[in-house]
Design an enzyme around this catalytic site. Structure first.
Site, short mmCIF file in Angstrom:
data_model
loop_
_atom_site.label_atom_id
_atom_site.label_comp_id
_atom_site.label_asym_id
_atom_site.label_seq_id
_atom_site.Cartn_x
_atom_site.Cartn_y
_atom_site.Cartn_z
CG PHE A 1 -29.86 0.17 -21.15
CD1 PHE A 1 -31.03 -0.56 -20.95
CD2 PHE A 1 -28.75 -0.48 -21.65
CE1 PHE A 1 -31.07 -1.93 -21.24
CE2 PHE A 1 -28.78 -1.85 -21.95
CZ PHE A 1 -29.95 -2.56 -21.74
CG ASN A 2 -34.95 1.47 -20.49
OD1 ASN A 2 -34.37 0.37 -20.42
ND2 ASN A 2 -35.56 2.02 -19.45
CG ASP B 1 -36.64 -3.30 -14.87
OD1 ASP B 1 -35.41 -3.14 -14.85
OD2 ASP B 1 -37.37 -2.94 -15.80
CG ASP C 1 -35.25 -3.95 -18.90
OD1 ASP C 1 -34.15 -3.63 -19.43
OD2 ASP C 1 -35.80 -3.26 -18.01
CG ASN D 1 -31.73 -4.02 -17.36
OD1 ASN D 1 -30.95 -3.13 -17.73
ND2 ASN D 1 -32.82 -3.76 -16.66
CB THR E 1 -39.44 0.07 -16.21
OG1 THR E 1 -39.59 -1.37 -16.14
CG2 THR E 1 -40.58 0.76 -15.49
CG HIS F 1 -32.56 4.28 -13.43
ND1 HIS F 1 -32.01 5.51 -13.70
CD2 HIS F 1 -31.52 3.43 -13.27
CE1 HIS F 1 -30.69 5.41 -13.70
NE2 HIS F 1 -30.36 4.17 -13.44
CG ASP F 2 -36.87 0.63 -14.25
OD1 ASP F 2 -36.33 -0.48 -14.32
OD2 ASP F 2 -36.65 1.53 -15.09
O1 RIB Z 1 -31.00 3.53 -17.95
C1 RIB Z 1 -31.67 2.89 -16.90
C2 RIB Z 1 -32.73 1.97 -17.42
O2 RIB Z 1 -32.14 0.93 -18.19
C3 RIB Z 1 -33.48 1.24 -16.29
O3 RIB Z 1 -34.77 0.94 -16.72
C4 RIB Z 1 -32.70 -0.02 -16.14
O4 RIB Z 1 -33.48 -1.08 -15.56
C5 RIB Z 1 -32.35 -0.34 -17.56
O5 RIB Z 1 -33.47 -0.98 -18.14
CA CA Z 2 -35.51 -1.39 -16.67
#
Ligand code: RIB
Ligand code: CA
Length: 314
Positions: free
Chosen positions: A169-170, A16, A11, A43, A128, A242-243
């Site tokens: 978030f994801n 990403d 996303d 996102n 991701t 993160h990703d």
């Molecule tokens: O919490 C971080 C995640 O949420 C990452 O994958 C970021 O790109 C968002 O998608």
């Molecule tokens: Ca992401």
């Protein structure tokens, strides 16, 4: 050992975008086979995340990589996006050209099914973003589950969340999808905030990236924007990659220290919806369903990042 066959479900989103470029660089170094990319709303809206995935792949010199658009909304909830972190376009920061290729005519689930049927061996999924596409795929093609050897996802956390105090978030965006993935019986590696917050791209790391050439310059520019939003929203001194950690866990598994444990996803509570309830001490007696990454070899991770990006042409 043969190189992993990978589908990235993304996303984009700044981190990403870095994971996409890392995958292109790893394929160029014959460290993975990138079967394709599927996009999901998260996102930003699906239109924006798909546009961004296409633009980033063109920028990486890989407009040939198929990009199939997936879910525009979570399984049962309204979409929640993150413009405060990624900007209006989902990938604010340096201007990059429009993609030189269009998206695949197949939807994400159909693309995943074709890719798995055609693959001569097992495939690794690297989601991701919210897990909507993966859950939809597993539900509509149960017979192809056996072709998935590993799901290395970015999401969740043993500790606090980043979207609510409880939820990352994801997982927050689509907890029902996440529950289906964690309960699928597939081998899951969860790279949650506990490990990804160890991958902050500070000024030193961004200077190393700028020295890599045009692609590195652009990545550093994206991370400069990401650094600003992470500082203003969370007070972080470096934006976490993160990703890319979820992809690194596939390329070099020894970079993350994992622990097997039961992970359940809260879907009912309004206060803690999207929490990954991680049974770190095994107190539930439930069988483990995930390898949860807790520690990152930070130096090794960044060396992998630089190595995969330096070969990409702008
Ligand atoms: O919490 C971080 C995640 O949420 C990452 O994958 C970021 O790109 C968002 O998608
Ligand atoms: Ca992401």
């Amino acid at each position: 050992m043969s190189r992993p066959r990978v589908i990235l479900d993304v996303d984009p989103g700044h981190d990403d975008a870095v994971a996409l470029m890392m995958a292109c660089g790893a394929e160029q170094r014959e460290e993975l086979e990138l079967l394709g990319v599927t996009t999901v709303a998260g996102n930003a809206t699906l239109e924006k995340t798909t546009r961004n995935a296409l633009r980033v792949l063109s920028l990486a010199g890989r407009p040939d990589v198929p990009v199939a658009a997936g879910a525009a909304a979570p399984l049962v909830r309204p979409l929640h996006t993150a413009e405060d972190i990624h900007g209006e376009s989902g990938l604010d920061g340096p201007e990059i050209p429009e993609a030189v290729s269009g998206r695949d005519e197949r939807a994400a689930v159909a693309f995943m099914a074709d890719a798995l049927r055609e693959a001569p061996g097992p495939v690794t999924l690297v989601p991701t973003g919210p897990l909507t596409n993966v859950a939809a795929f597993l539900r509509s093609h149960p017979g192809l589950k056996k072709k998935i050897s590993h799901v290395s996802l970015m999401g969740g956390s043993v500790g606090l969340g980043n979207t609510t105090p409880a939820a990352e978030f994801n997982i927050y965006v689509d907890p029902e999808a996440a529950r289906q993935v964690f309960e699928s019986g597939l081998p899951v590696t969860m790279s949650g905030l506990d490990v990804t917050h160890q991958a902050g791209a500070g000024t030193a790391e961004r200077e190393r990236l700028r020295a890599l050439g045009e692609v590195g310059e652009t990545v550093a520019g994206f991370l400069d924007f990401f650094a600003e939003t992470y500082e203003s929203v969370f007070g972080f001194d470096a934006p976490p990659l993160h990703d890319p950690v979820a992809l690194a866990a596939v390329l070099e598994p020894e970079l993350v220290e994992v622990r097997s444990m039961r992970v359940d996803v809260e879907c009912e509570s309004t206060l803690t919806r999207g929490e990954t309830v991680c049974d770190l001490y095994g107190v539930t007696g439930k069988p483990a369903n995930a390898e949860v990454a807790l520690k990152l070899d930070r130096e090794g991770f960044f060396e992998l990042l630089y190595r995969t990006l330096e070969g990409l042409r702008g």
